[in-house]
Design a protein around this motif. Structure first.
Motif, mmCIF file in Angstrom:
data_model
loop_
_atom_site.group_PDB
_atom_site.id
_atom_site.type_symbol
_atom_site.label_atom_id
_atom_site.label_comp_id
_atom_site.label_asym_id
_atom_site.label_seq_id
_atom_site.Cartn_x
_atom_site.Cartn_y
_atom_site.Cartn_z
ATOM 1 N N THR A 1 35.286 29.419 25.097
ATOM 2 C CA THR A 1 36.079 30.427 25.811
ATOM 3 C C THR A 1 35.773 31.852 25.368
ATOM 4 O O THR A 1 35.619 32.753 26.196
ATOM 5 N N ASP B 1 32.808 39.493 31.051
ATOM 6 C CA ASP B 1 33.088 40.940 31.087
ATOM 7 C C ASP B 1 31.822 41.695 31.474
ATOM 8 O O ASP B 1 31.840 42.585 32.325
ATOM 9 N N GLN C 1 34.202 34.640 27.838
ATOM 10 C CA GLN C 1 34.947 35.840 28.241
ATOM 11 C C GLN C 1 34.099 37.098 28.078
ATOM 12 O O GLN C 1 34.030 37.941 28.976
ATOM 13 N N LEU D 1 38.362 29.977 33.368
ATOM 14 C CA LEU D 1 39.221 30.888 32.586
ATOM 15 C C LEU D 1 40.402 31.421 33.396
ATOM 16 O O LEU D 1 41.153 32.259 32.904
ATOM 17 N N ARG D 2 40.505 30.952 34.657
ATOM 18 C CA ARG D 2 41.562 31.445 35.571
ATOM 19 C C ARG D 2 41.528 32.967 35.681
ATOM 20 O O ARG D 2 42.553 33.639 35.525
ATOM 21 N N ARG D 3 40.326 33.495 35.888
ATOM 22 C CA ARG D 3 40.165 34.953 36.045
ATOM 23 C C ARG D 3 39.927 35.262 37.509
ATOM 24 O O ARG D 3 38.811 35.119 38.011
ATOM 25 N N GLU D 4 40.964 35.695 38.161
ATOM 26 C CA GLU D 4 40.875 35.948 39.608
ATOM 27 C C GLU D 4 39.805 36.990 39.958
ATOM 28 O O GLU D 4 39.029 36.784 40.897
ATOM 29 N N GLU E 1 30.712 40.926 35.121
ATOM 30 C CA GLU E 1 31.558 41.655 36.078
ATOM 31 C C GLU E 1 31.143 43.108 36.146
ATOM 32 O O GLU E 1 31.130 43.729 37.200
ATOM 33 N N SER F 1 36.960 37.687 38.554
ATOM 34 C CA SER F 1 35.615 37.107 38.480
ATOM 35 C C SER F 1 35.339 36.259 39.711
ATOM 36 O O SER F 1 34.276 36.354 40.333
ATOM 37 N N GLY G 1 34.930 31.876 36.139
ATOM 38 C CA GLY G 1 36.208 32.485 36.526
ATOM 39 C C GLY G 1 37.265 31.409 36.756
ATOM 40 O O GLY G 1 38.425 31.560 36.379
#
Ligand SMILES: [Zn+2]
Length: 436
Positions: A30, A38, A34, A68-71, A41, A73, A65
């Motif tokens: 993780t 970053d 991340q 990691l539940r990154r909307e 993105e 991304s 995404g």
């Protein structure tokens, strides 16, 4: 090798950055994922500047995404895919692009639901439906009848997340037929059977065996993601304890298995088609093709509402109409596609004559069988809308009700939805697919 720190990521060329991101995703690392995301993105704003890497960048933004539940991304990956579709299609093919787009919409749906105790809302349901459509197009791009186990399972998952457990089971079964050891299909099959059990409030010992078998196989399969293997093992244990509580042993009775198999073989051609196409009106047929699977078992959930007065006969009448129209729709469908002469109606005597049509348009009684079958299904859905509104008392008798819009009638839309939402979630999930 993993490089530490966000600063170093910014110095990597794009190819190297993607490789490290792939490794971090594979290892479920993780922290590094991340940092890599970053940086991705930051760079991934334009499809043109990404050049040959656009497809890879989009895929990673979506998959990482989702993990990691990154909307942001996921949304960025989706935008790159859609912006550079024409450029990517020759290299990747439509099936893969639709599949990745499906993953993006499913991730957006899951991210939204995760912040809402997994309950879909009228707004978030759109993402789930879009995911289902994209997976479906991906499957259609490879001929519909084929598909990889992953493709079939993801379509099943999108359907299941929209409350369509029955359709989902059909695709899990197809994935398992292609690859019996595909753990994620087994795991999700077990889960769909559990949802079905929760929705109907009934079960058979055969269903418990099927739930146990699916989870036990998922737990034992090396293809199951490690996090999911633990969950599968836990669910298998629960199913096992219920089976034992009911006085059965964990291995299914071999005699009963043989009898089920013999009965499944013994159906005539038409019923084999109905059962294999999941076109029966029986819950039992979804996991067993014995003789009992042919019996329609549509019934009213008595625990869901106060059944009094005239409601029972009215609902029985409705169910009989639904069954009877459904039987005709199914028979017409079969007549349109069956190749076996002995099961066809003698339609030649009734056939008309047609001029040659352009654009491959089809005419004739067989084609009309299929069109009529399709039209009948809309009528059946409208009847179901009327039944639901009567049952939950959310519409006046004079209201015009159509399935695709029955809770969208202007100001009554949200009040109908809020009444239905108060019931156990599995009851009303399956209406979400009709939301536009
Ligand atoms: Zn059975």
């Amino acid at each position: 090798m993993i490089i530490d720190g966000a600063v170093l990521y910014s110095e990597l060329d794009l190819g190297k950055l993607l490789t490290l991101c792939d490794i971090a995703l594979d290892r479920n690392d993780t922290e590094h994922l991340q940092s890599a995301l970053d940086e991705l993105e930051r760079r991934g704003s334009s499809a043109e500047t990404l050049g040959e890497y656009a497809g890879h960048v989009a895929g990673l933004l979506i998959d990482a995404g989702a993990a990691l539940r990154r909307e942001p991304s996921v949304s960025l990956g989706l935008r790159i895919l859609e912006d550079s579709w024409n450029q990517l299609e020759p290299a990747y093919g439509a099936a893969i692009l639709h599949y990745n787009t499906g993953n993006a919409y499913k991730a957006l749906y899951d991210i939204e639901r995760a912040s809402n105790s997994w309950a879909p809302t009228i707004d978030t349901a759109r993402w789930g439906l879009e995911a289902k459509s994209r997976y479906w197009r991906s499957l259609a791009s490879v001929g519909g009848a084929n598909g990889t186990p992953q493709q079939l399972t993801n379509l099943g998952n999108a359907l299941s997340a929209c409350g369509r457990f029955v359709d989902a089971l059909h695709y899990y079964d197809r994935a398992i037929a292609v690859s019996p050891n595909f753990g994620m299909a087994q795991l999700n099959r077990g889960q769909a059977l559990e949802y079905l059990n929760a929705a109907s409030g009934s079960y058979s010992i055969k269903m418990l065996y099927e739930i146990h078998k699916a989870f036990a196989q998922a737990a034992a399969s090396e293809s199951t993601e490690p996090y999911a293997r633990h969950a599968a093992a836990r669910h298998a244990e629960v199913a096992a304890s219920v089976i034992l509580e009911h006085g059965h042993s964990l291995s299914e009775d071999p005699h009963a298995l043989e009898q089920d198999a013999a009965e499944a073989e013994g159906h005539d051609e038409y019923w084999r088609w109905c059962l294999n196409s999941s076109l029966t009106l029986s819950e039992h047929s979804l996991y067993c093709h014995c003789i009992g699977a042919r019996r329609d078992d549509l019934s009213i959930l008595t625990r869901s509402a106060d059944l009094s007065g005239l409601l029972v006969p009215r609902m029985e009448l409705l169910l009989n109409r639904v069954k009877s129209e459904y039987c005709l729709a199914r028979a017409l469908h079969y007549q349109a596609i069956t190749k076996q002469a002995s099961l066809k109606w003698a339609i030649d005597a009734f056939e008309g004559t047609y001029t040659d049509l352009l654009d491959g348009e089809l005419s004739g009684i067989e084609t009309e069988f299929l069109r009529t079958s399709f039209r009948l299904c809309f009528g059946i859905l409208d009847r179901i809308a009327r039944g639901v509104c009567t049952f939950f008392n959310v519409a006046k008798g004079s209201d015009k009700l159509y399935f695709e819009s029955f809770w969208q009638a202007h100001d009554t839309k949200s009040s109908r939805w809020s009444v239905l939402r108060a019931y156990p979630k599995t009851l009303c999930y399956s209406f979400l697919p009709v939301i536009r």
